[in-house]
Design a protein around this motif. Structure first.
Motif, mmCIF file in Angstrom:
data_model
loop_
_atom_site.group_PDB
_atom_site.id
_atom_site.type_symbol
_atom_site.label_atom_id
_atom_site.label_comp_id
_atom_site.label_asym_id
_atom_site.label_seq_id
_atom_site.Cartn_x
_atom_site.Cartn_y
_atom_site.Cartn_z
ATOM 1 N N THR A 146 0.833 -1.198 0.000
ATOM 2 C CA THR A 146 0.000 0.000 0.000
ATOM 3 C C THR A 146 0.867 1.247 0.000
ATOM 4 N N GLY A 147 0.340 2.296 -0.554
ATOM 5 C CA GLY A 147 1.013 3.579 -0.503
ATOM 6 C C GLY A 147 0.528 4.420 0.671
ATOM 7 N N SER A 148 -0.457 3.905 1.383
ATOM 8 C CA SER A 148 -1.092 4.650 2.467
ATOM 9 C C SER A 148 -0.639 4.134 3.832
ATOM 10 N N GLU A 149 0.014 4.995 4.590
ATOM 11 C CA GLU A 149 0.421 4.609 5.939
ATOM 12 C C GLU A 149 -0.794 4.374 6.836
ATOM 13 N N GLN A 150 -1.886 5.110 6.590
ATOM 14 C CA GLN A 150 -3.102 4.924 7.377
ATOM 15 C C GLN A 150 -3.707 3.541 7.121
ATOM 16 N N GLN A 151 -3.748 3.120 5.861
ATOM 17 C CA GLN A 151 -4.272 1.789 5.548
ATOM 18 C C GLN A 151 -3.392 0.712 6.174
ATOM 19 N N TYR A 202 8.530 -3.309 4.632
ATOM 20 C CA TYR A 202 9.645 -2.577 4.034
ATOM 21 C C TYR A 202 9.131 -1.619 2.976
ATOM 22 N N ARG A 203 9.940 -0.616 2.661
ATOM 23 C CA ARG A 203 9.577 0.393 1.665
ATOM 24 C C ARG A 203 10.200 0.022 0.326
ATOM 25 N N THR A 204 9.417 0.260 -0.713
ATOM 26 C CA THR A 204 9.905 0.013 -2.060
ATOM 27 C C THR A 204 9.184 0.953 -3.024
ATOM 28 N N MET A 205 9.477 0.826 -4.297
ATOM 29 C CA MET A 205 8.794 1.599 -5.336
ATOM 30 C C MET A 205 8.036 0.612 -6.222
ATOM 31 N N VAL A 206 6.783 0.918 -6.495
ATOM 32 C CA VAL A 206 5.987 0.131 -7.427
ATOM 33 C C VAL A 206 5.440 1.108 -8.458
ATOM 34 N N ARG A 207 5.855 0.931 -9.703
ATOM 35 C CA ARG A 207 5.469 1.842 -10.786
ATOM 36 C C ARG A 207 5.760 3.301 -10.422
ATOM 37 N N GLN A 252 16.258 -12.617 -2.174
ATOM 38 C CA GLN A 252 16.997 -11.904 -3.219
ATOM 39 C C GLN A 252 16.114 -10.867 -3.911
ATOM 40 N N GLY A 253 14.884 -11.231 -4.214
ATOM 41 C CA GLY A 253 13.964 -10.302 -4.864
ATOM 42 C C GLY A 253 13.627 -9.122 -3.978
ATOM 43 N N ILE A 254 13.420 -9.388 -2.721
ATOM 44 C CA ILE A 254 13.103 -8.321 -1.764
ATOM 45 C C ILE A 254 14.296 -7.382 -1.613
ATOM 46 N N ARG A 255 15.480 -7.941 -1.481
ATOM 47 C CA ARG A 255 16.684 -7.100 -1.369
ATOM 48 C C ARG A 255 16.868 -6.228 -2.604
ATOM 49 N N ALA A 256 16.603 -6.773 -3.786
ATOM 50 C CA ALA A 256 16.733 -5.998 -5.024
ATOM 51 C C ALA A 256 15.747 -4.828 -5.025
ATOM 52 N N GLU A 257 14.531 -5.059 -4.567
ATOM 53 C CA GLU A 257 13.547 -3.974 -4.487
ATOM 54 C C GLU A 257 13.989 -2.897 -3.506
ATOM 55 N N ILE A 258 14.513 -3.314 -2.374
ATOM 56 C CA ILE A 258 14.969 -2.346 -1.374
ATOM 57 C C ILE A 258 16.120 -1.517 -1.930
ATOM 58 N N ARG A 259 17.067 -2.153 -2.600
ATOM 59 C CA ARG A 259 18.198 -1.423 -3.206
ATOM 60 C C ARG A 259 17.684 -0.416 -4.226
ATOM 61 N N GLN A 260 16.724 -0.826 -5.046
ATOM 62 C CA GLN A 260 16.161 0.083 -6.056
ATOM 63 C C GLN A 260 15.508 1.271 -5.380
#
Length: 88
Positions: free
Chosen positions: A6-11, A31-36, A76-84
Motif C-alpha cells: 500500500t502507498g497509504s500509511e493509514q491503511q 519494508y519500503r519500495t517503489m511500485v510503478r 533476493q527479490g526483496i533485497r533488489a527492491e529495497i536497493r532500487q
C-alpha cells in the motif's frame, strides 16, 4: 509471503492493528519500495527454509490475508527492491 502492499500509511496501520488476532506479529515484516514509481509499503509474513515450507504456510493463511492474493517472495527479490528504492 507477501500479502499486502500500500502507498497509504493509514491503511497499513489499520491492517496491522487487525492482525494480532490472526497471525504472530513477530513474523510480520514491513519494508519500503517503489511500485510503478510510487513509494509503497510492502508487508511480508514469515521466513521459510524452503519453497515447500512457504507453500504450506501460504495455504494455511487466514481468509483475511488470502483475500489480497498473497504471493511467495525470495529474499533476493526483496533485497533488489529495497536497493532500487534506496537508489531513488
Amino acid at each position: 509471503i507477501q500479502f499486502m502492499g500500500t502507498g497509504s500509511e493509514q491503511q497499513l496501520e489499520r491492517e496491522l492493528n487487525a492482525m494480532p488476532q490472526i497471525v504472530d506479529m513477530n513474523r510480520v515484516f514491513v519494508y519500503r519500495t517503489m511500485v510503478r514509481q510510487v513509494p509503497t509499503l510492502t508487508v511480508l509474513y514469515g521466513s521459510f527454509a524452503s519453497n515447500a515450507e512457504a507453500q504450506a504456510a501460504l495455504g494455511k493463511l487466514p481468509p483475511m490475508l488470502k483475500a489480497n492474493r498473497p504471493i511467495l517472495r525470495t529474499v533476493q527479490g526483496i533485497r533488489a527492491e529495497i536497493r532500487q528504492y534506496q537508489s531513488n
